[in-house]
Scaffold this motif. Structure first.
Motif, PDB file in Angstrom:
ATOM      1  N   VAL A  35     -23.887 -59.141 -58.279  1.00  0.00           N
ATOM      2  CA  VAL A  35     -24.271 -60.360 -57.905  1.00  0.00           C
ATOM      3  C   VAL A  35     -23.111 -61.350 -57.749  1.00  0.00           C
ATOM      4  CG1 VAL A  35     -26.634 -59.996 -59.277  1.00  0.00           C
ATOM      5  CG2 VAL A  35     -24.682 -61.013 -60.446  1.00  0.00           C
ATOM      6  N   SER A  36     -23.277 -62.562 -57.329  1.00  0.00           N
ATOM      7  CA  SER A  36     -22.240 -63.634 -57.325  1.00  0.00           C
ATOM      8  C   SER A  36     -21.799 -63.879 -58.851  1.00  0.00           C
ATOM      9  CB  SER A  36     -22.503 -64.650 -56.284  1.00  0.00           C
ATOM     10  OG  SER A  36     -23.756 -65.403 -56.966  1.00  0.00           O
ATOM     11  N   SER A  38     -21.312 -67.144 -59.228  1.00  0.00           N
ATOM     12  CA  SER A  38     -22.220 -68.441 -59.408  1.00  0.00           C
ATOM     13  C   SER A  38     -23.324 -68.150 -59.799  1.00  0.00           C
ATOM     14  CB  SER A  38     -22.204 -69.215 -58.099  1.00  0.00           C
ATOM     15  OG  SER A  38     -22.850 -68.478 -56.952  1.00  0.00           O
ATOM     16  N   THR A  39     -24.268 -66.985 -59.478  1.00  0.00           N
ATOM     17  CA  THR A  39     -25.180 -66.659 -60.070  1.00  0.00           C
ATOM     18  C   THR A  39     -25.318 -66.495 -61.506  1.00  0.00           C
ATOM     19  OG1 THR A  39     -26.201 -65.557 -58.094  1.00  0.00           O
ATOM     20  CG2 THR A  39     -27.356 -64.872 -60.133  1.00  0.00           C
ATOM     21  N   ASN A  42     -24.724 -69.736 -63.523  1.00  0.00           N
ATOM     22  CA  ASN A  42     -25.822 -70.455 -63.463  1.00  0.00           C
ATOM     23  C   ASN A  42     -26.915 -69.875 -64.540  1.00  0.00           C
ATOM     24  OD1 ASN A  42     -25.049 -72.188 -61.308  1.00  0.00           O
ATOM     25  ND2 ASN A  42     -26.172 -70.948 -59.853  1.00  0.00           N
ATOM     26  N   ARG A  43     -26.832 -68.467 -64.602  1.00  0.00           N
ATOM     27  CA  ARG A  43     -27.712 -67.941 -65.837  1.00  0.00           C
ATOM     28  C   ARG A  43     -27.175 -68.055 -67.168  1.00  0.00           C
ATOM     29  NH1 ARG A  43     -31.885 -64.053 -64.254  1.00  0.00           N
ATOM     30  NH2 ARG A  43     -31.885 -64.278 -61.785  1.00  0.00           N
TER      31      ARG A  43
END
Length: 157
Positions: A35-36, A38-39, A42-43
């Motif tokens: 996944v990225s 940034s993901t 954010n998580r």
């Protein structure tokens, strides 16, 4: 305590952090989970704001640091005052962790570090003055910690 619906990605992030938070960046986690970054960031921000992640802590070897008296003190608090007394116990100098246990006897577990026997006696007296009844004291030799295995099997449930 609120329950949070964690999806497979949340659980894998938690597992990775429990294995080695200090040397794991959001980019490292992202690469391993495809996944990225940034993901992942954010998580992590959401998990922290919802207090699923309550902090990042150093695992200290007290003996290596020169403190051979790392002790588990088993205490009993009256149930209506358990939370209040556990919080107060955490403020006693030398106390490094307090756990509330959902039983009547031995319902407050205090981990403390002392320089010598007199120091441990003072800690016990301080806990007694708070209103905790000390029922047992044990020297801790080692602590072994592992990440929660169900977080690693996130997609299997």
């Amino acid at each position: 305590m609120a329950s949070h619906d964690l999806d497979a990605l949340d659980r894998r992030i938690l597992y990775t952090l429990q294995r080695e938070a200090r040397h794991t960046s959001s980019s490292d986690i992202a690469a391993s989970l495809d996944v990225s970054a940034s993901t992942v960031r954010n998580r992590l921000q959401r998990l922290e704001s919802e207090e699923v992640i309550r902090g990042y802590h150093a695992a200290v070897d007290y003996e290596t640091a020169g403190y051979q008296l790392f002790t588990l003190i088993v205490c009993t608090a009256p149930i209506p005052r358990r939370e209040e007394l556990a919080a107060a116990a955490a403020d006693v100098p030398g106390v490094v962790e307090v756990k509330e246990v959902m039983t009547g006897e031995g319902n407050v577990l205090v981990q403390a570090v002392g320089a010598d026997g007199d120091d441990l006696s003072r800690i016990g007296e301080d806990l007694d003055e708070l209103g905790l009844r000390v029922s047992d004291e044990d020297l801790i030799r080692n602590t072994h910690r592992r990440p929660f295995s169900r977080f690693d099997r996130a997609g299997e449930e």
